[in-house]
Design a protein around this motif. Structure first.
Motif, PDB file in Angstrom:
ATOM      1  N   ARG A  19      -8.717  81.510  62.801  1.00 47.60           N
ATOM      2  CA  ARG A  19      -9.177  82.162  61.547  1.00 47.60           C
ATOM      3  C   ARG A  19     -10.420  82.232  61.410  1.00 47.60           C
ATOM      4  O   ARG A  19     -11.333  81.233  61.597  1.00 47.60           O
ATOM      5  CB  ARG A  19      -8.560  81.393  60.381  1.00 47.60           C
ATOM      6  N   VAL A  21     -13.566  83.826  58.696  1.00 47.87           N
ATOM      7  CA  VAL A  21     -13.763  84.378  57.121  1.00 47.87           C
ATOM      8  C   VAL A  21     -15.328  84.871  57.278  1.00 47.87           C
ATOM      9  O   VAL A  21     -16.218  83.952  57.493  1.00 47.87           O
ATOM     10  CB  VAL A  21     -13.361  83.693  56.131  1.00 47.87           C
ATOM     11  N   GLN A  22     -15.791  86.020  56.841  1.00 48.94           N
ATOM     12  CA  GLN A  22     -17.135  86.422  56.894  1.00 48.94           C
ATOM     13  C   GLN A  22     -17.571  86.892  55.614  1.00 48.94           C
ATOM     14  O   GLN A  22     -16.613  87.722  55.063  1.00 48.94           O
ATOM     15  CB  GLN A  22     -17.471  87.390  58.062  1.00 48.94           C
ATOM     16  N   CYS A  23     -18.708  86.823  55.158  1.00 48.91           N
ATOM     17  CA  CYS A  23     -19.244  87.163  54.035  1.00 48.91           C
ATOM     18  C   CYS A  23     -20.493  87.993  54.226  1.00 48.91           C
ATOM     19  O   CYS A  23     -21.233  87.634  54.749  1.00 48.91           O
ATOM     20  CB  CYS A  23     -19.420  85.922  53.036  1.00 48.91           C
ATOM     21  N   LYS A  47     -10.522  94.642  58.919  1.00 53.86           N
ATOM     22  CA  LYS A  47     -11.082  95.544  57.977  1.00 53.86           C
ATOM     23  C   LYS A  47     -12.014  95.144  56.961  1.00 53.86           C
ATOM     24  O   LYS A  47     -12.146  93.933  56.738  1.00 53.86           O
ATOM     25  CB  LYS A  47     -10.051  96.505  57.281  1.00 53.86           C
ATOM     26  N   VAL A  49     -13.578  94.356  53.457  1.00 53.74           N
ATOM     27  CA  VAL A  49     -12.960  94.506  52.184  1.00 53.74           C
ATOM     28  C   VAL A  49     -13.982  94.067  51.406  1.00 53.74           C
ATOM     29  O   VAL A  49     -14.811  93.064  51.221  1.00 53.74           O
ATOM     30  CB  VAL A  49     -12.183  93.002  51.982  1.00 53.74           C
ATOM     31  N   GLN A  61     -19.492  91.945  50.706  1.00 57.86           N
ATOM     32  CA  GLN A  61     -18.024  92.406  51.406  1.00 57.86           C
ATOM     33  C   GLN A  61     -17.583  91.161  52.278  1.00 57.86           C
ATOM     34  O   GLN A  61     -18.283  90.233  52.577  1.00 57.86           O
ATOM     35  CB  GLN A  61     -18.330  93.523  52.156  1.00 57.86           C
ATOM     36  N   ASN A  62     -16.358  91.385  52.530  1.00 64.33           N
ATOM     37  CA  ASN A  62     -15.833  90.118  53.335  1.00 64.33           C
ATOM     38  C   ASN A  62     -15.069  90.734  54.660  1.00 64.33           C
ATOM     39  O   ASN A  62     -14.458  91.935  54.585  1.00 64.33           O
ATOM     40  CB  ASN A  62     -14.736  89.518  52.468  1.00 64.33           C
ATOM     41  N   PHE A  64     -11.848  89.309  57.288  1.00 67.01           N
ATOM     42  CA  PHE A  64     -11.050  88.178  57.528  1.00 67.01           C
ATOM     43  C   PHE A  64     -10.240  88.530  58.682  1.00 67.01           C
ATOM     44  O   PHE A  64      -9.521  89.573  59.007  1.00 67.01           O
ATOM     45  CB  PHE A  64     -10.083  88.071  56.496  1.00 67.01           C
ATOM     46  N   LYS A  66      -7.746  87.036  62.193  1.00 68.48           N
ATOM     47  CA  LYS A  66      -6.695  85.948  62.490  1.00 68.48           C
ATOM     48  C   LYS A  66      -6.626  86.013  64.066  1.00 68.48           C
ATOM     49  O   LYS A  66      -6.363  86.975  64.525  1.00 68.48           O
ATOM     50  CB  LYS A  66      -5.538  86.017  61.811  1.00 68.48           C
ATOM     51  N   ASN A  67      -6.314  84.905  64.741  1.00 70.96           N
ATOM     52  CA  ASN A  67      -5.840  84.870  66.275  1.00 70.96           C
ATOM     53  C   ASN A  67      -6.777  85.757  66.980  1.00 70.96           C
ATOM     54  O   ASN A  67      -6.236  86.616  67.646  1.00 70.96           O
ATOM     55  CB  ASN A  67      -4.696  85.005  66.366  1.00 70.96           C
ATOM     56  N   LYS A 247     -22.678  85.617  56.679  1.00 73.68           N
ATOM     57  CA  LYS A 247     -22.343  84.246  56.848  1.00 73.68           C
ATOM     58  C   LYS A 247     -20.988  84.314  57.167  1.00 73.68           C
ATOM     59  O   LYS A 247     -20.119  85.090  56.894  1.00 73.68           O
ATOM     60  CB  LYS A 247     -22.310  83.588  55.587  1.00 73.68           C
ATOM     61  N   GLY A 248     -20.403  83.252  58.168  1.00 73.95           N
ATOM     62  CA  GLY A 248     -19.148  83.008  58.534  1.00 73.95           C
ATOM     63  C   GLY A 248     -18.577  81.624  58.645  1.00 73.95           C
ATOM     64  O   GLY A 248     -19.530  80.696  58.878  1.00 73.95           O
ATOM     65  N   VAL A 249     -17.363  81.386  58.586  1.00 75.89           N
ATOM     66  CA  VAL A 249     -16.708  80.105  58.913  1.00 75.89           C
ATOM     67  C   VAL A 249     -15.550  80.271  59.801  1.00 75.89           C
ATOM     68  O   VAL A 249     -14.519  80.988  59.238  1.00 75.89           O
ATOM     69  CB  VAL A 249     -16.494  79.286  57.669  1.00 75.89           C
ATOM     70  N   THR A 251     -12.296  78.441  61.275  1.00 70.35           N
ATOM     71  CA  THR A 251     -11.265  77.322  61.104  1.00 70.35           C
ATOM     72  C   THR A 251     -10.749  77.014  62.346  1.00 70.35           C
ATOM     73  O   THR A 251     -10.062  77.989  63.203  1.00 70.35           O
ATOM     74  CB  THR A 251     -10.244  77.743  59.915  1.00 70.35           C
TER      75      THR A 251
ATOM     76  N   VAL B 247      -8.012  81.985  52.709  1.00 67.88           N
ATOM     77  CA  VAL B 247      -7.960  83.132  51.943  1.00 67.88           C
ATOM     78  C   VAL B 247      -7.800  84.402  52.959  1.00 67.88           C
ATOM     79  O   VAL B 247      -8.328  84.232  54.274  1.00 67.88           O
ATOM     80  CB  VAL B 247      -9.438  83.189  51.490  1.00 67.88           C
ATOM     81  N   ASP B 248      -6.900  85.591  52.750  1.00 64.30           N
ATOM     82  CA  ASP B 248      -6.825  86.508  53.607  1.00 64.30           C
ATOM     83  C   ASP B 248      -7.160  87.705  52.764  1.00 64.30           C
ATOM     84  O   ASP B 248      -6.219  87.697  51.876  1.00 64.30           O
ATOM     85  CB  ASP B 248      -5.454  86.208  54.134  1.00 64.30           C
ATOM     86  N   GLU B 249      -7.703  88.561  53.108  1.00 67.47           N
ATOM     87  CA  GLU B 249      -8.009  90.024  52.311  1.00 67.47           C
ATOM     88  C   GLU B 249      -8.153  89.629  51.044  1.00 67.47           C
ATOM     89  O   GLU B 249      -7.621  90.352  49.950  1.00 67.47           O
ATOM     90  CB  GLU B 249      -6.949  90.667  52.508  1.00 67.47           C
ATOM     91  N   SER B 250      -9.291  88.712  50.668  1.00 68.62           N
ATOM     92  CA  SER B 250      -9.746  88.246  49.409  1.00 68.62           C
ATOM     93  C   SER B 250      -8.526  87.718  48.578  1.00 68.62           C
ATOM     94  O   SER B 250      -8.866  87.225  47.552  1.00 68.62           O
ATOM     95  CB  SER B 250      -9.998  89.436  48.624  1.00 68.62           C
ATOM     96  N   PRO B 277     -17.247  76.623  51.919  1.00 65.57           N
ATOM     97  CA  PRO B 277     -18.497  76.119  53.056  1.00 65.57           C
ATOM     98  C   PRO B 277     -19.046  77.465  53.229  1.00 65.57           C
ATOM     99  O   PRO B 277     -20.362  77.377  53.645  1.00 65.57           O
ATOM    100  CB  PRO B 277     -17.888  75.433  54.232  1.00 65.57           C
ATOM    101  N   ILE B 278     -18.661  78.743  53.040  1.00 72.22           N
ATOM    102  CA  ILE B 278     -19.436  79.686  52.976  1.00 72.22           C
ATOM    103  C   ILE B 278     -20.427  80.070  52.030  1.00 72.22           C
ATOM    104  O   ILE B 278     -21.769  80.341  52.335  1.00 72.22           O
ATOM    105  CB  ILE B 278     -18.659  81.133  53.322  1.00 72.22           C
ATOM    106  N   PRO B 289     -12.881  78.366  53.143  1.00 70.52           N
ATOM    107  CA  PRO B 289     -13.684  79.464  53.385  1.00 70.52           C
ATOM    108  C   PRO B 289     -13.176  80.868  52.777  1.00 70.52           C
ATOM    109  O   PRO B 289     -12.116  81.380  52.870  1.00 70.52           O
ATOM    110  CB  PRO B 289     -13.561  79.761  55.154  1.00 70.52           C
ATOM    111  N   ASP B 293     -15.276  83.989  46.983  1.00 65.81           N
ATOM    112  CA  ASP B 293     -15.314  85.573  46.919  1.00 65.81           C
ATOM    113  C   ASP B 293     -13.907  85.937  46.397  1.00 65.81           C
ATOM    114  O   ASP B 293     -14.091  86.932  45.429  1.00 65.81           O
ATOM    115  CB  ASP B 293     -15.469  85.967  48.299  1.00 65.81           C
TER     116      ASP B 293
END
Lengths: 269, 468, 319
Positions: A19, A21-23, A47, A49, A61-62, A64, A66-67, A247-249, A251, B247-250, B277-278, B289, B293
């Protein structure tokens, strides 16, 4: 001046990322110094968001994912029309009181050398803006520009100690010195069009200092001057870390990450 | 100092029955009941004994059986006063994170807010659901005399202790049901349902169904874990840890055996810096994470709001009377304890000249750190503090040594007075406030001591608000 | 239910079962050690027990030599050994503690008191051998107590299924491993199959899974034979430690979960297939396939079922 920019950051992962997640804060600031003619951000996987506009005016913007395995690229590009306002940043849409930028962070804590710098800059100034210019000059001479000489966790104190650094370190030192003198100061990420030396067309970092009556004034201690129409402002914060554009994390990921960035800036007058 | 039970060596009217009852208990019964209470705590409050420690040494907070009684008239005033503060604090938070009128009106120095690390820049300009930042406020109240109750501090982040309030009552009702027949006592058992109700009223913008509430705990090693699981249980909501959420798609989800389930409201019992943590501390392993947002895009609510802590800062505390007047246009019902702010020249002078009589506190300090109790400190310690204050006056406030009222405890063979304070828990939701009639009474078990903290030998009592 | 809750329930039961298996394994070792050590086949018995427990390499990192006492201590109390009995019970307790409200007070008390009493039963290596039977008895008693409270006090809901699944995934794995070890480690050469040593060791193994008497009941007073053992430990539905029994239980409880949540996963399909296949097997067919091959693929298949089950219910990733 009309400037065209294409910037991309590519991440490569050695194994599957469960997983991610980026900001992102990749949109140029809305202000009188620059007009956005075209701008878009895109991602090769996952995509983008829209999240929100924060108090400093960043369009956040974010992404997300997976895998995921392989290569992940984030691109931002567009065209801006810039104006030289003698370093004064006008028309920013922000809600944060400048006094907030008096707080120290780990990367910008004052030290003895900062005190020395500010004492040197204090001599014979008629007003605050003159002092700020002087401070910028003294900071410019405080260390040598040596690319690759510091890391993302180098503080202003560390950079002063080793007497060398890159634009990030010049900025941190100026921020420390300004705040030490009770002037609100903040870190700016952006782009610089340097036509004389096209190799230096790159992402860049500088500083804004708040001067009563004038507002935020942008100084570039790496180049001993205030900003002009060759500068594109993207994001701001207390220091390098806070102002990061991506920034990203990840998991549950134990593998490696490889990073590659690419910038193209051209004058399209 | 004020004795809540006696007045001119006569027992006050509303304590009569309890006093007679306590006096009539033979010594062996007191001992027996004390043991019984402890066993009951271990049993029904199993959470107390097993959750908050690694080894098996049971760490129960000492419980004293002599109840602390508050008359309905006294309570009415406290209740009004506490609600007033809670509303003012929320209005204040909403203001300083938006237009900052109180600063423009020069009622609070700008530096005190903007330079304050507890003032969260990332919250500026964000429209918090229903404008409620701090839905649960625990104010610590001390009684000075017949008519005066003063607030010592307001806890706006994640005040704890409410589980004791409920468990103390449970124990008393099991052990002495006859007392509850004699006296009409307001119930406190509604707290969990009030809390759930208030939290549900704070659904985020994009929630358009019955909101899903969860409690977020740092984990079973946290000292207040028992309370987290206790509340989750009584509210009938999930107790989650950071790794249970993603969190997925906000949108924020929790992982369940049925698949991802959307979460709307998070009652978090973790500190701001660990939320995400972000956005906050990047080294945090317990955060989620993307949560911040998700919050700012209106998909989930985090209660209390990040940055609420600025309102329970000790320097801000001294401005609460001004805050109440400014936002509510009312006079404060409950007084503050007299506070000298060392950033003000006159006050600083007074403090420096009277250090031996005062308690000096660091503005952002908590848990008794950075504290000077003048009367109990050596000359050397006072000198050190003097230097500290002179070098950074704005970092210090000073207060007189407090006079806490006293209530008796069962001390070996006899009843003996001990100092107490009171923490009611005020709930603030969308267009509603709720406060159960009761609170947590903490008692200093050592004779003469004014320290009621459980970490330093404090105990607890059941608190009875009379229904007259 | 939160995925973490299900995971905690599953693992607490699984660790309890593991502690039980270890105790039984030690019992085998103890019984072997009472027999005069004359035959070649016995010399490595403690090493084989270490091997079966899956901790041989870790043990050898800590201790240079194979010593009876050290092995016993290592398997029972060693805190560095993550699957020592002590750590199994500790981990089981930690898992349950995190989901305290998902189990009854009785279950919690049984697990909690086992954990606290464990310290009292700690011995140093010197007196360990002498008191081993007592310690083993105590462990088995605790495990039965915990399991009894689960069966008698828990609601028969999804949480119950996760608890039971923990038990049987562990048991299927352990039984398969111990049968496998019997052939490839305990016996010095294949010539011994069917000989006296062989029969003696089979009987020990039966004891180790508490099935010696059961076997006698099931097959009358007849002599132990290879095919009977295979039939009993792999294919006999009346033996609670047979592979088919565990497979049936896993199939049943995965089926219940699937009904309860109105969702199926590929773990349902796979375990259903395994159950159907094992029902149609007989001892001769297994001999034909080769016992080792059969067990190897059995372990692999059970692991596959577990992986899918884990992804579905614990990680929230679609399968």
């Amino acid at each position: 001046m009309k400037i065209k920019i294409a910037h991309s950051t590519t991440y490569k992962y050695s194994s599957t990322v469960p997983r991610l997640v980026q900001c992102l804060k990749l949109y140029p600031s809305v202000c009188h110094n620059q007009e956005i003619l075209e701008w878009e951000t895109s991602s090769s996987s996952g995509k983008i968001v829209e999240s929100h506009i924060d108090g400093l005016g960043h369009r956040v913007q974010n992404i997300f994912i997976k895998n995921f395995s392989g290569q992940h690229r984030i691109t931002s590009k567009g065209i801006l029309k810039t104006k030289d306002l003698s370093g004064i940043v006008k028309g920013l849409k922000e809600k944060v009181n400048p006094l907030c930028f008096l707080r120290d962070t780990d990367l910008t804590k004052p030290c003895e050398k900062i005190e020395k710098i500010s004492n040197e800059a204090k001599k014979n100034n008629k007003n605050i803006i003159e002092f700020a210019h002087k401070l910028n000059l003294v900071v410019s001479n405080s260390i040598n520009y040596v690319s690759g000489s510091t890391t993302i966790s180098t503080s202003s104190k560390d950079a002063l100690k080793q007497k060398k650094g890159v634009c990030q370190d010049f900025a941190h030192i100026l921020i420390s010195a300004a705040r030490f003198n009770n002037l609100p100061a903040r870190y700016i990420n952006g782009f610089l069009l340097d036509e004389k030396n096209s190799g230096e067309n790159t992402t860049h970092a500088w500083v804004e200092i708040f001067v009563n009556d004038l507002g935020w004034v942008a100084f570039d201690p790496s180049h001993k001057k205030c900003i002009d129409d060759k500068y594109i402002r993207i994001s701001t914060g207390f220091d390098f870390e806070d102002a990061s554009t991506i920034k990203g994390v990840k998991t549950n990921y134990n593998g490696d990450e490889f990073l590659d960035t690419k910038v193209d800036i051209e004058n399209c007058q | 100092m004020y004795n809540e039970v006696y007045k001119n060596s006569k027992v006050r009217k509303f304590y009569n029955q309890i006093y007679d009852w306590a006096k009539s208990l033979p010594e062996n019964v007191v001992v027996k009941k004390k043991n019984e209470a402890e066993n009951l705590f271990k049993k029904i409050g199993i959470t107390f004994s097993v959750y908050n420690n690694f080894d098996s040494s049971e760490r129960l907070i000492p419980f004293d059986m002599f109840p602390r009684i508050i008359s309905s008239t006294e309570w009415k005033k406290i209740k009004k006063g506490v609600i007033q503060r809670a509303l003012a604090i929320n209005a204040f938070l909403n203001d300083i994170y938006n237009s900052g009128e109180i600063i423009k009106a020069k009622l609070i120095p700008a530096n005190l807010i903007y330079k304050n690390p507890a003032y969260e820049v990332k919250m500026i300009g964000f429209k918090v659901p229903k404008k409620i930042y701090s839905p649960i406020i625990g104010s610590d109240i001390v009684r000075i005399n017949e008519n005066i109750f003063k607030v010592l501090e307001d806890n706006c982040r994640t005040p704890s202790g409410v589980s004791y309030m409920i468990e103390n009552r449970e124990i008393m009702m099991r052990m002495f049901p006859e007392l509850f027949e004699k006296l009409k006592i307001e119930t406190v058992e509604n707290y969990p349902s009030y809390l759930l109700d208030v939290l549900k009223s704070l659904a985020p913008k994009k929630c358009n169904k019955e909101p899903k509430v969860v409690i977020l705990t740092p984990g079973s090693l946290n000292s207040a874990y028992y309370e987290h699981s206790f509340l989750a249980d009584l509210m009938g909501v999930e107790l989650v840890q950071g790794t249970d959420l993603f969190v997925d798609e906000s949108i924020t989800y929790m992982k369940t055996t049925r698949g991802p389930e959307k979460v709307d409201i998070i009652y978090r019992r973790i500190d701001d810096q660990f939320i995400d943590p972000i956005t906050f501390d990047s080294s945090s392993l317990i955060g989620i994470p993307g949560l911040f947002d998700s919050y700012k895009s209106g998909n989930v609510n985090i209660c209390s709001a990040p940055g609420s802590g600025v309102a329970d800062d000790k320097a801000i505390y001294s401005y609460i009377p001004e805050i109440i007047k400014f936002y509510l246009g009312e006079e404060p019902i409950l007084e503050n304890v007299k506070t000298w702010r060392c950033c003000e020249e006159e006050a600083k002078k007074y403090v420096l000249n009277n250090l031996n009589k005062l308690v000096v506190k660091e503005v952002h300090g908590s848990g008794g750190y950075g504290l000077l109790i003048g009367s109990k400190s050596s000359k050397k310690e006072i000198e050190i503090f003097k230097k500290k204050i002179l070098s950074y006056p704005a970092n210090y406030i000073a207060q007189p040594v407090l006079e806490l009222s006293s209530v008796p405890i069962f001390d070996k063979k006899k009843l003996s007075p001990r100092h107490v304070d009171l923490r009611p828990f005020c709930l603030v939701g969308a267009n509603k406030t709720k406060l159960v009639d009761g609170g947590l009474t903490r008692v200093a078990l050592t004779q003469g001591s004014l320290v009621v903290n459980s970490s330093q030998g404090g105990g607890v009592k059941d608190t009875w608000v009379l229904n007259e | 239910m939160l995925s973490r809750t299900a995971e905690n329930l599953f693992w607490s039961a699984r660790y309890i079962e593991r502690a039980d298996s270890l105790a039984r394994l030690l019992e085998v070792g103890y019984r072997i050690s009472l027999i005069p050590n004359t035959e070649r086949g016995y010399t490595n018995e403690w090493e084989s027990i270490l091997e079966t427990s899956g901790t041989r390499n870790e043990y050898l990192k800590k201790h240079k030599t194979i010593s009876k006492e050290k092995i016993i201590f290592y398997l029972l109390f060693e805190s560095e050994n993550s699957s020592s009995v002590k750590n199994c019970i500790k981990t089981a307790r930690e898992n349950i503690r995190m989901v305290r409200t998902a189990v009854t007070l009785e279950v919690w008390n049984a697990v909690n008191s086992s954990y606290h009493e464990l310290d009292k039963n700690m011995r140093d290596t010197k007196s360990l051998l002498k008191e081993l039977p007592e310690i083993i008895e105590w462990i088995k008693k605790q495990v039965n107590l915990i399991r009894g409270t689960i069966l008698n006090t828990q609601l028969i809901n999804d949480g119950y299924d996760f608890l039971i699944l923990g038990t049987y995934f562990e048991r299927a794995d352990f039984t398969a491993r111990i049968i496998n070890v019997k052939y490839f480690i305990l016996l010095p050469s294949i010539n011994y199959v069917g000989g006296d040593i062989d029969n003696f060791q089979w009987s020990l193994m039966l004891r180790s899974i508490s099935s010696f008497r059961a076997f006698k009941w099931a097959y009358g007073g007849q002599e132990i034979s290879y095919t009977k053992i295979i039939d009993f430990l792999i294919l006999n539905m009346t033996c609670p430690r047979s592979l088919i029994f565990s497979v049936e239980k896993i199939n049943h409880h995965l089926g219940r979960l699937s009904k309860f949540y109105k969702q199926t996963s590929s773990s349902n399909k796979k375990i259903g297939l395994m159950y159907k296949n094992i029902k149609n097997l007989n001892a001769d067919k297994i001999t034909e396939i080769g016992l080792h091959e059969f067990l190897k693929s059995f372990i692999e298949e059970i692991n596959f079922v577990y992986k899918k089950f884990e992804q579905k219910y614990f990680f929230g990733l679609e399968t």
